[in-house]
Design a protein around this motif. Structure first.
Motif, mmCIF file in Angstrom:
data_model
loop_
_atom_site.group_PDB
_atom_site.id
_atom_site.type_symbol
_atom_site.label_atom_id
_atom_site.label_comp_id
_atom_site.label_asym_id
_atom_site.label_seq_id
_atom_site.Cartn_x
_atom_site.Cartn_y
_atom_site.Cartn_z
ATOM 1 N N SER A 108 0.834 -1.210 0.000
ATOM 2 C CA SER A 108 0.000 0.000 0.000
ATOM 3 C C SER A 108 0.860 1.247 0.000
ATOM 4 C CB SER A 108 -0.913 -0.009 1.215
ATOM 5 O OG SER A 108 -0.138 -0.009 2.388
ATOM 6 N N TYR A 111 1.837 1.929 -3.538
ATOM 7 C CA TYR A 111 0.720 2.526 -4.279
ATOM 8 C C TYR A 111 0.574 3.995 -3.926
ATOM 9 C CZ TYR A 111 -0.833 -2.174 -5.580
ATOM 10 O OH TYR A 111 -0.920 -3.434 -6.078
ATOM 11 N N THR A 112 0.762 4.300 -2.623
ATOM 12 C CA THR A 112 0.712 5.708 -2.197
ATOM 13 C C THR A 112 1.771 6.523 -2.919
ATOM 14 O OG1 THR A 112 0.204 4.798 -0.026
ATOM 15 C CG2 THR A 112 0.559 7.162 -0.171
ATOM 16 N N GLU A 116 1.187 9.543 -5.561
ATOM 17 C CA GLU A 116 1.713 10.862 -5.217
ATOM 18 C C GLU A 116 2.519 11.454 -6.363
ATOM 19 O OE1 GLU A 116 1.134 12.349 -2.371
ATOM 20 O OE2 GLU A 116 2.375 14.090 -2.848
ATOM 21 N N SER B 216 0.540 11.587 2.965
ATOM 22 C CA SER B 216 -0.405 10.960 2.040
ATOM 23 C C SER B 216 -1.019 9.770 2.744
ATOM 24 C CB SER B 216 0.317 10.492 0.783
ATOM 25 O OG SER B 216 1.419 11.298 0.523
ATOM 26 N N PRO B 217 -2.325 9.692 2.776
ATOM 27 C CA PRO B 217 -2.944 8.533 3.419
ATOM 28 C C PRO B 217 -2.669 7.285 2.613
ATOM 29 C CG PRO B 217 -4.600 9.898 2.375
ATOM 30 C CD PRO B 217 -3.318 10.638 2.269
ATOM 31 N N ASN B 218 -2.487 6.196 3.336
ATOM 32 C CA ASN B 218 -2.158 4.942 2.667
ATOM 33 C C ASN B 218 -3.338 4.431 1.863
ATOM 34 O OD1 ASN B 218 0.417 4.765 3.447
ATOM 35 N ND2 ASN B 218 0.072 3.329 5.115
ATOM 36 N N VAL B 219 -3.031 3.930 0.676
ATOM 37 C CA VAL B 219 -4.073 3.373 -0.181
ATOM 38 C C VAL B 219 -4.418 1.997 0.332
ATOM 39 C CG1 VAL B 219 -4.578 2.691 -2.540
ATOM 40 C CG2 VAL B 219 -3.178 4.682 -2.099
ATOM 41 N N VAL B 221 -5.007 -1.708 0.037
ATOM 42 C CA VAL B 221 -4.506 -2.642 -0.978
ATOM 43 C C VAL B 221 -5.646 -3.462 -1.568
ATOM 44 C CG1 VAL B 221 -3.017 -4.606 -1.378
ATOM 45 C CG2 VAL B 221 -2.290 -2.781 0.133
#
Lengths: 119, 221
Positions: A108, A111-112, A116, B216-219, B221
């Motif tokens: 995750s 992905y962040t 960004e 940035s907030p974590n996406v 998964v």
């Protein structure tokens, strides 16, 4: 000159050779008088030296492959090359080793990062 | 009482933590990345280290402290947050981790000695030899490229401003010996040279200073 016997000089050298080549296969770990062990030891050390340089290349290839695999899953028509281009455009300093580790274990987070830098 | 999980396979700690599978595997990865020192130096700027010698040292947490809330709401007091593990009757969780304090779920990517490492509080790390550091020195690492918590990631462009990683120098030693054997066939040239690269072992005590940076907030998964 007094007479000097050579004592254990030769035996120590041969023991070290034997220990080094002890894990080699077949005659390469057994034949000392036919010089096979000596030659195999030299080949082993030469390979080690050459592969220390190759190791850096190999790992970089591995990291690139891993990053590429994860980046392809983020969205359609997105790949490693575009990801790295965006990375450099946003002036990030993370190297491929760290990115590959993050891709493996904290996906995750990767992905962040990719969201960004796409902005 | 030094408290840390030295072995890279510290999965017994994860038996107790419910949110530990990423951190356990992350700890595996940090050990891997710490020993895999093959990143070619690609840094655009030189890494800078400042030696801080405060009067009050950051002591690593002792096991015998009283219990406090688990995940620190104020990360400034990160090092002193200690949680006594509840006594369970699980058979798998037999291992020592009863009194170990819950480590905060945070990691950072720091650049030291031209190489980047993933860093967790409480774990140690081998870096290139830091010339002016003596044993038991408090060290502040300034080049923090990424800070990750459970919910947010602070991505540095290129550096997370004001973020610092505090560490203690544990040992100034040498790596294992590698044999550099130079050989040219049929030319009677061979040289047998041994080499031990100097290194420094540092133990990470805390990661601070990243809170004001845009996160940035974590996406999911």
């Amino acid at each position: 000159m007094t007479r000097i016997k050579r004592g254990y000089i030769a035996r120590r050298r041969r023991t070290k050779l034997r220990l080094f080549a002890s894990s080699f296969q077949g005659a390469h770990s057994r034949l000392m008088r036919e010089r096979t062990m000596t030659q195999q030891r030299i080949r082993a050390l030469v390979s080690a030296r050459r592969d220390k340089k190759k190791r850096k290349r190999d790992f970089r290839r591995l990291w690139i492959t891993r990053i590429n695999a994860v980046i392809h899953e983020t969205e359609v028509f997105y790949s490693y090359n575009r990801f790295i281009h965006n990375l450099y455009k946003k002036q990030l300093l993370l190297n491929r080793k760290i990115l590959a580790q993050i891709a493996l274990l904290n996906r995750s987070c990767l992905y962040t990062i990719s969201n960004e830098i796409k902005k | 009482l030094l408290l840390s999980s030295d072995s890279p396979l510290s999965l017994e700690l994860s038996a107790k933590n419910n949110m530990a599978s990423p951190s356990a595997t992350l700890s595996l990865c940090s050990a891997f990345s710490a020993h895999c020192s093959v990143a070619p130096p690609r840094s655009l700027s030189k890494p800078s280290l400042s030696l801080a010698r405060p009067a009050i040292g950051f002591l690593s947490t002792s096991a015998a402290s009283t219990s406090r809330p688990a995940f620190p709401a104020a990360p400034k007091f990160a090092e002193s947050a200690v949680v006594a593990e509840p006594e369970t009757t699980d058979i798998e969780a037999v291992v020592v981790s009863e009194d170990k304090p819950k480590r905060e779920e945070i990691f950072a990517v720091v650049m030291v000695g031209g190489r980047q490492y993933i860093v967790f509080p409480g774990r140690y790390l081998y870096t290139q030899r830091l010339k002016d550091a003596n044993v038991d020195d408090q060290i502040v690492l300034n080049k923090v490229l990424l800070v990750g918590t459970k919910t947010h990631t602070y991505i540095g462009k290129p550096v997370v401003t004001n973020a610092t990683v505090h560490a203690v120098v544990e040992n100034q030693g040498l790596n294992d010996k590698v044999v550099v054997f130079k050989y040219k066939p049929k030319k009677k040239y061979r040289r047998n040279i041994g080499h031990r690269q100097p290194n420094t072992r540092i133990r990470i005590t805390g990661i601070t200073g990243y809170e004001e940076y845009p996160a940035s907030p974590n996406v999911a998964v």
